[in-house]
Design an enzyme around this catalytic site. Structure first.
Site, PDB file in Angstrom:
ATOM      1  CG  ASN A   9      -1.805   1.392   1.361  1.00  0.00           C
ATOM      2  OD1 ASN A   9      -1.577   2.084   0.516  1.00  0.00           O
ATOM      3  ND2 ASN A   9      -2.556   1.473   2.345  1.00  0.00           N
ATOM      4  CD1 TRP A  10       3.235   1.110  -2.975  1.00  0.00           C
ATOM      5  CD2 TRP A  10       3.769   2.383  -4.929  1.00  0.00           C
ATOM      6  NE1 TRP A  10       4.127   0.423  -4.049  1.00  0.00           N
ATOM      7  CE2 TRP A  10       4.302   1.052  -4.908  1.00  0.00           C
ATOM      8  CE3 TRP A  10       3.663   3.552  -5.804  1.00  0.00           C
ATOM      9  CZ2 TRP A  10       4.916   1.047  -6.223  1.00  0.00           C
ATOM     10  CZ3 TRP A  10       4.122   3.144  -7.049  1.00  0.00           C
ATOM     11  CH2 TRP A  10       4.972   1.864  -7.118  1.00  0.00           C
ATOM     12  CE  LYS A  11       0.108   3.054   4.820  1.00  0.00           C
ATOM     13  NZ  LYS A  11       0.049   3.097   6.030  1.00  0.00           N
ATOM     14  CG  HIS A  94      -5.768   2.075   5.158  1.00  0.00           C
ATOM     15  ND1 HIS A  94      -5.214   2.952   6.081  1.00  0.00           N
ATOM     16  CD2 HIS A  94      -4.856   1.200   5.011  1.00  0.00           C
ATOM     17  CE1 HIS A  94      -4.155   2.533   6.443  1.00  0.00           C
ATOM     18  NE2 HIS A  94      -3.764   1.431   5.836  1.00  0.00           N
ATOM     19  CD  GLU A  96      -2.979   5.615   6.622  1.00  0.00           C
ATOM     20  OE1 GLU A  96      -2.752   5.475   5.329  1.00  0.00           O
ATOM     21  OE2 GLU A  96      -1.923   4.850   7.480  1.00  0.00           O
ATOM     22  CD  GLU A 166      -3.337  -2.601   7.104  1.00  0.00           C
ATOM     23  OE1 GLU A 166      -2.466  -2.596   6.612  1.00  0.00           O
ATOM     24  OE2 GLU A 166      -3.838  -1.300   6.798  1.00  0.00           O
ATOM     25  N   GLY A 172       2.445   2.100  10.883  1.00  0.00           N
ATOM     26  CA  GLY A 172       3.573   3.264  10.603  1.00  0.00           C
ATOM     27  C   GLY A 172       4.313   3.571  12.038  1.00  0.00           C
ATOM     28  CB  SER A 212       5.331  -2.072  11.745  1.00  0.00           C
ATOM     29  OG  SER A 212       4.710  -0.793  12.083  1.00  0.00           O
ATOM     30  N   GLY A 233       2.945  -1.175   4.004  1.00  0.00           N
ATOM     31  CA  GLY A 233       3.005   0.255   3.788  1.00  0.00           C
ATOM     32  C   GLY A 233       4.455   0.872   3.577  1.00  0.00           C
ATOM     33  N   GLY A 234       5.253   1.314   4.455  1.00  0.00           N
ATOM     34  CA  GLY A 234       6.412   1.953   4.659  1.00  0.00           C
ATOM     35  C   GLY A 234       7.450   0.985   3.789  1.00  0.00           C
TER      36      GLY A 234
HETATM   37  P1  13P Z   1       3.108   0.251   7.497  1.00  0.00           P
HETATM   38  O1  13P Z   1       3.534  -0.966   7.079  1.00  0.00           O
HETATM   39  O2  13P Z   1       3.697   1.246   7.136  1.00  0.00           O
HETATM   40  O3  13P Z   1       2.875   0.033   8.824  1.00  0.00           O
HETATM   41  O4  13P Z   1       1.499   0.521   7.104  1.00  0.00           O
HETATM   42  C1  13P Z   1       0.602  -0.698   7.229  1.00  0.00           C
HETATM   43  C2  13P Z   1      -0.667  -0.254   6.436  1.00  0.00           C
HETATM   44  O5  13P Z   1      -1.125   0.649   6.938  1.00  0.00           O
HETATM   45  C3  13P Z   1      -0.619  -1.103   5.173  1.00  0.00           C
HETATM   46  O6  13P Z   1      -1.754  -0.466   4.590  1.00  0.00           O
END
Ligand code: 13P
Length: 249
Positions: A9-11, A94, A96, A166, A172, A212, A233-234
């Site tokens: 997930n590149w956000k 998600h 977010e 999640e 994050g 994470s 994500g990251g």
């Molecule tokens: P991180 O891997 O950066 O913690 O993000 C997880 C996430 O929200 C994937 O959708």
């Protein structure tokens, strides 16, 4: 046997040209015949990303869609548009989007049904805050998110949905759920799907862990019986993503 899915997930990261460059950088690192791989990219990156992954094992996903078919919804993107652009997966719910953009369980339910109607593979996210976990609400809250999210979805359709657990406190933050914590929730999600539908649907549906996940902890998390992959994500923006895809090598 469920195939593992490793989804990035590149956000809100990477411009179109940066997206093409990252896909090229990762190309040889993300080959693994035993797992499905996808990059859920920002909407504006979708078209160049679909072009850039042609001939590779990587599919492209979107990070959102709107639940109406078409019309006067300024700024939104429809399921039909995503399909026409070559998208295979779409994230919904998600934390977010729930937190910053007010997405509700009812919205997520409409998005899930719209995605299924168009043959997109939904990645439906669920998860609890730290406060909710400390209050012992984790399993009941997630069951409620899933109950509403799957309302009106048939067993046959549910088998093709991907659920991503999640925990908000792990996103994050660098704090990962332990493999036992992640497995406890993912196993309960599967149990609940068996209650809502049947054992066969529960056996087929894929449940991912996200929060994470990185090259160091992926193998342990992915070894758990009910964790069928990761939503990352990251670490999906770095070469580390290749190590996660190849967690079993
Ligand atoms: P991180 O891997 O950066 O913690 O993000 C997880 C996430 O929200 C994937 O959708």
């Amino acid at each position: 046997m469920r195939r593992k899915l490793i989804a990035g997930n590149w956000k809100m990261n990477k411009t179109p040209s940066e997206a093409v460059a990252l896909i090229a950088d990762l190309k040889d690192l993300v080959c693994n015949d035993e797992v499905d791989v996808c990059y859920c990219v920002p909407a504006i990156d979708i078209i160049p990303a679909v072009e850039a992954v042609k001939g590779t094992n990587v599919a492209i996903g979107a990070q959102n869609l709107y639940f109406e078919e078409k019309g006067a919804y300024t700024g939104e993107i429809s399921a039909e548009m995503l399909c026409d652009a070559g998208v295979r997966y779409v994230i919904m719910g998600h934390s977010e989007r729930r937190g910053y953009f007010g997405e509700t369980d009812e919205d997520i339910n409409k998005k899930l049904k719209k995605a299924l109607e168009h043959g997109l593979i939904p990645i439906m996210c669920c998860g609890e805050s730290l406060e909710q976990r400390q209050q012992g609400l984790t399993l009941s809250l997630i069951r409620e998110q899933i109950r509403i999210g799957f309302d009106g979805v048939s067993a046959e359709q549910a088998k093709g949905v991907v659920i991503a657990y999640e925990p908000i406190w792990a996103i994050g933050t660098g704090v990962t759920a332990t493999s036992e914590q992640a497995e406890e929730v993912c196993a309960d999600i599967r149990k609940y799907i068996a209650e809502l539908y049947d054992a066969e649907t529960a056996e087929e549906i894929r449940i991912l862990y996200g929060g994470s996940m990185n090259a160091g902890n992926a193998a342990e998390l992915l070894a758990m019986a009910d964790i069928d992959g990761g939503l990352i994500g990251g670490a999906s923006l770095k070469k580390d993503f290749g190590s996660i895809v190849n967690y079993n090598k």
